[in-house]
Design an enzyme around this catalytic site. Structure first.
Site, PDB file in Angstrom:
ATOM      1  N   HIS A  64      26.876   7.006 -27.947  1.00 52.55           N
ATOM      2  CA  HIS A  64      25.773   8.006 -27.795  1.00 52.55           C
ATOM      3  C   HIS A  64      25.352   9.663 -29.781  1.00 52.55           C
ATOM      4  O   HIS A  64      26.744   9.628 -30.160  1.00 52.55           O
ATOM      5  CB  HIS A  64      26.149   8.784 -26.844  1.00 52.55           C
ATOM      6  CG  HIS A  64      25.382  10.377 -25.940  1.00 52.55           C
ATOM      7  ND1 HIS A  64      24.239  10.081 -26.504  1.00 52.55           N
ATOM      8  CD2 HIS A  64      25.988  11.402 -26.203  1.00 52.55           C
ATOM      9  CE1 HIS A  64      23.227  11.263 -26.296  1.00 52.55           C
ATOM     10  NE2 HIS A  64      24.672  12.103 -26.136  1.00 52.55           N
ATOM     11  N   ASN A 119      19.524  14.057 -30.423  1.00 55.65           N
ATOM     12  CA  ASN A 119      20.550  13.062 -29.146  1.00 55.65           C
ATOM     13  C   ASN A 119      19.219  13.439 -28.158  1.00 55.65           C
ATOM     14  O   ASN A 119      18.378  14.104 -28.008  1.00 55.65           O
ATOM     15  CB  ASN A 119      21.489  14.574 -28.722  1.00 55.65           C
ATOM     16  CG  ASN A 119      22.216  13.720 -27.986  1.00 55.65           C
ATOM     17  OD1 ASN A 119      21.455  13.165 -27.011  1.00 55.65           O
ATOM     18  ND2 ASN A 119      23.341  15.027 -27.125  1.00 55.65           N
ATOM     19  N   CYS A 145      23.980  12.204 -20.466  1.00 57.99           N
ATOM     20  CA  CYS A 145      23.939  11.169 -22.210  1.00 57.99           C
ATOM     21  C   CYS A 145      24.668   9.840 -21.513  1.00 57.99           C
ATOM     22  O   CYS A 145      24.612   9.352 -22.573  1.00 57.99           O
ATOM     23  CB  CYS A 145      24.785  12.151 -23.346  1.00 57.99           C
ATOM     24  SG  CYS A 145      24.146  13.186 -23.977  1.00 57.99           S
TER      25      CYS A 145
HETATM   26  N1  ACO Z   1      20.995  27.712 -36.597  1.00 60.46           N
HETATM   27  C1  ACO Z   1      22.506  28.529 -37.239  1.00 60.46           C
HETATM   28  N2  ACO Z   1      23.412  28.428 -37.205  1.00 60.46           N
HETATM   29  C2  ACO Z   1      23.921  27.953 -35.443  1.00 60.46           C
HETATM   30  C3  ACO Z   1      23.071  27.408 -34.334  1.00 60.46           C
HETATM   31  C4  ACO Z   1      21.862  26.935 -35.629  1.00 60.46           C
HETATM   32  N3  ACO Z   1      21.189  25.979 -35.539  1.00 60.46           N
HETATM   33  N4  ACO Z   1      23.487  26.596 -33.837  1.00 60.46           N
HETATM   34  C5  ACO Z   1      24.863  27.462 -34.078  1.00 60.46           C
HETATM   35  N5  ACO Z   1      25.183  28.416 -34.535  1.00 60.46           N
HETATM   36  C6  ACO Z   1      26.098  29.479 -35.032  1.00 60.46           C
HETATM   37  C7  ACO Z   1      26.755  29.681 -33.709  1.00 60.46           C
HETATM   38  O1  ACO Z   1      26.182  30.574 -32.970  1.00 60.46           O
HETATM   39  C8  ACO Z   1      27.985  30.085 -34.576  1.00 60.46           C
HETATM   40  O2  ACO Z   1      27.943  31.270 -35.002  1.00 60.46           O
HETATM   41  P1  ACO Z   1      29.059  32.432 -34.669  1.00 60.46           P
HETATM   42  O3  ACO Z   1      30.236  31.767 -35.393  1.00 60.46           O
HETATM   43  O4  ACO Z   1      28.649  33.435 -35.446  1.00 60.46           O
HETATM   44  O5  ACO Z   1      29.239  32.451 -33.142  1.00 60.46           O
HETATM   45  C9  ACO Z   1      28.443  29.247 -35.702  1.00 60.46           C
HETATM   46  O6  ACO Z   1      26.892  28.357 -35.370  1.00 60.46           O
HETATM   47  C10 ACO Z   1      29.527  28.795 -35.455  1.00 60.46           C
HETATM   48  O7  ACO Z   1      28.988  27.801 -34.417  1.00 60.46           O
HETATM   49  P2  ACO Z   1      30.166  26.612 -33.810  1.00 60.46           P
HETATM   50  O8  ACO Z   1      29.623  26.294 -32.436  1.00 60.46           O
HETATM   51  O9  ACO Z   1      31.207  26.549 -34.285  1.00 60.46           O
HETATM   52  O10 ACO Z   1      29.538  25.251 -34.755  1.00 60.46           O
HETATM   53  P3  ACO Z   1      29.829  23.796 -34.600  1.00 60.46           P
HETATM   54  O11 ACO Z   1      30.210  22.884 -35.943  1.00 60.46           O
HETATM   55  O12 ACO Z   1      30.418  23.308 -33.451  1.00 60.46           O
HETATM   56  O13 ACO Z   1      28.536  23.026 -34.365  1.00 60.46           O
HETATM   57  C11 ACO Z   1      27.637  21.648 -32.559  1.00 60.46           C
HETATM   58  C12 ACO Z   1      27.718  23.181 -32.827  1.00 60.46           C
HETATM   59  C13 ACO Z   1      26.702  21.399 -33.105  1.00 60.46           C
HETATM   60  C14 ACO Z   1      26.876  22.657 -31.353  1.00 60.46           C
HETATM   61  C15 ACO Z   1      28.945  21.001 -31.881  1.00 60.46           C
HETATM   62  O14 ACO Z   1      29.769  21.734 -31.300  1.00 60.46           O
HETATM   63  C16 ACO Z   1      28.292  19.957 -31.284  1.00 60.46           C
HETATM   64  O15 ACO Z   1      27.513  19.058 -31.796  1.00 60.46           O
HETATM   65  N6  ACO Z   1      28.857  19.548 -30.428  1.00 60.46           N
HETATM   66  C17 ACO Z   1      28.964  18.889 -29.285  1.00 60.46           C
HETATM   67  C18 ACO Z   1      27.249  18.064 -28.247  1.00 60.46           C
HETATM   68  C19 ACO Z   1      27.499  16.981 -27.658  1.00 60.46           C
HETATM   69  O16 ACO Z   1      27.960  15.813 -28.075  1.00 60.46           O
HETATM   70  N7  ACO Z   1      26.390  16.813 -27.260  1.00 60.46           N
HETATM   71  C20 ACO Z   1      26.376  15.762 -25.710  1.00 60.46           C
HETATM   72  C21 ACO Z   1      26.383  15.772 -24.794  1.00 60.46           C
HETATM   73  S1  ACO Z   1      25.455  16.553 -24.344  1.00 60.46           S
HETATM   74  C22 ACO Z   1      24.785  16.050 -22.774  1.00 60.46           C
HETATM   75  O17 ACO Z   1      24.977  15.267 -22.142  1.00 60.46           O
HETATM   76  C23 ACO Z   1      23.661  16.064 -22.241  1.00 60.46           C
END
Ligand code: ACO
Length: 354
Positions: free
Chosen positions: A270, A300, A128
């Site tokens: 990003h 993304n 990214c």
């Molecule tokens: N729908 C419903 N529930 C979901 C989904 C979904 N699509 N995805 C995850 N959940 C669930 C998880 O399984 C978890 O359930 P559990 O508590 O029963 O285990 C719950 O939601 C909470 O998960 P968290 O990981 O705590 O959720 P969070 O609020 O952190 O959001 C996310 C998750 C969106 C992935 C976030 O952490 C994020 O955006 N991370 C960064 C992504 C990023 O920056 N990427 C850029 C770099 S990638 C690259 O370079 C290619």
């Protein structure tokens, strides 16, 4: 966590942005469509990420198809902005982590399809952060006098490496391409790249990865486990690192550029998650009006995310000539990077459809 910086000498040539374009696949996939296939919902995806839809390539399409369209639009934009010579580029740098083939690089075929002749063309892989790395590479080659005009493209098709059963990554990522044209000019012109900040930390290799398909796995006997074929990400760690790295890098570059870190008119970061964008804004002391948000419509798009956000913001008038703009990215590697410029008067249109 700011990395090594490079800053063009005020007396030498500068790299000046003079063209901009994007491309998206025709097919848009809504949150409701994903929710019909996976255990997720429009409400969860919108509230946790800010994403409403993403675009996905059709069977048989590849990253180069998007890159060619975005590149062609950026070259047309350069012609309209700075005259026919501006589109006669002598360098192509393509940021991608989803090349058409593992070998060779995708950039030469993009150059050939764009009719650029035998210009040097190579890929940069920084996930990214790829576009910022590619911009700094091409900009530095112009500043060093090695190139006069460069096409810099960020293009990725993450839909090809996502586990179809993974509700988290399928909700986040979309396919796309964005491109800019740089030309040699002077540092006091609008559009001149005023500095870069780049860094990496290989200790984070496992946070964002595809384990199989490279030399490590291919030198092992037998086929890889199914799960190793797909992209994986440790979401909450990545979230934290993304906020820290982008705000540290953007702040360091703003200060070296002589800007108040809270002072840029627009932060184009990003586009991974709207909560990350807001957290970076909070760290820097920015208000919402200063932060460009594009991920609601495309998700993304990895290396394409910053140039697509620029194209959208410029097309809609959110970016105005004279605006001080900070670009900042974070991605797998781990990698991060920022660039600074004063926005030029550049003619551009909406992303093309592939
Ligand atoms: N729908 C419903 N529930 C979901 C989904 C979904 N699509 N995805 C995850 N959940 C669930 C998880 O399984 C978890 O359930 P559990 O508590 O029963 O285990 C719950 O939601 C909470 O998960 P968290 O990981 O705590 O959720 P969070 O609020 O952190 O959001 C996310 C998750 C969106 C992935 C976030 O952490 C994020 O955006 N991370 C960064 C992504 C990023 O920056 N990427 C850029 C770099 S990638 C690259 O370079 C290619």
């Amino acid at each position: 966590m700011s990395g090594n910086a490079t800053r063009p000498e005020p007396t030498g040539p500068a790299a000046v942005l003079c063209g901009l374009g994007g491309a998206l696949p025709a097919r848009a996939v809504s949150n409701d469509e994903l929710a019909a296939q996976l255990d997720t919902s429009d409400a969860w995806i919108r509230s946790r990420t800010g994403i409403g839809q993403r675009h996905v390539i059709a069977p048989g399409q590849a990253t180069s198809d998007l890159a060619v369209e975005a590149g062609a639009r950026a070259l047309a934009s350069a012609r309209d902005t700075a005259g026919p010579a501006a589109a006669e580029v002598d360098l192509l740098v393509l940021a991608t982590s989803t090349p058409d083939r593992p070998c060779p690089a995708t950039a030469p075929v993009v150059a050939q399809r764009l009719g650029l002749g035998t210009v040097p063309a190579f890929d940069v892989a920084a996930v990214c952060t790829g576009f910022v790395y590619a911009l700094a590479t091409a900009g530095s080659l112009i500043e060093a006098g090695v190139a006069r005009r460069a096409l810099v493209i960020g293009a990725d098709t993450f839909s090809t490496i996502l586990d179809p059963a993974d509700r988290t990554t399928r909700a986040l990522f979309g396919d796309g391409a964005g491109a800019v044209v740089l030309r040699a000019g002077t540092r006091d012109e609008p559009g001149a790249l005023l500095g870069y900040d780049l860094g990496s930390d290989g200790q984070g290799v496992d946070l964002i990865t595809v384990r199989a398909g490279g030399s490590r796995q291919r030198s092992e006997p037998g086929p890889p486990p199914e799960a190793d074929r797909w992209f994986t990400m440790r979401g909450s760690s990545v979230f934290r690192e993304a906020v820290l790295s982008m705000s540290d890098s953007a702040r360091a570059l703003a200060e070296r550029t002589g800007w108040d870190p809270a002072g840029p008119d627009k932060l184009v970061a990003h586009q991974a998650n709207v909560r990350i964008l807001r957290a970076v804004g909070d760290q820097l002391g920015l208000d919402e009006k200063q932060i460009v948000v594009h991920l609601d419509r495309v998700g993304n798009t990895v290396a394409a995310s910053i140039p697509l956000a620029l194209t959208d913001a410029a097309g809609e008038g959110a970016l105005q000539p004279g605006h001080r703009v900070l670009l900042t990215g974070f991605g797998g590697g781990l990698t991060w990077g920022s660039a600074a410029l004063v926005w030029p008067d550049v003619v551009t249109g909406p992303p093309g459809t592939v």
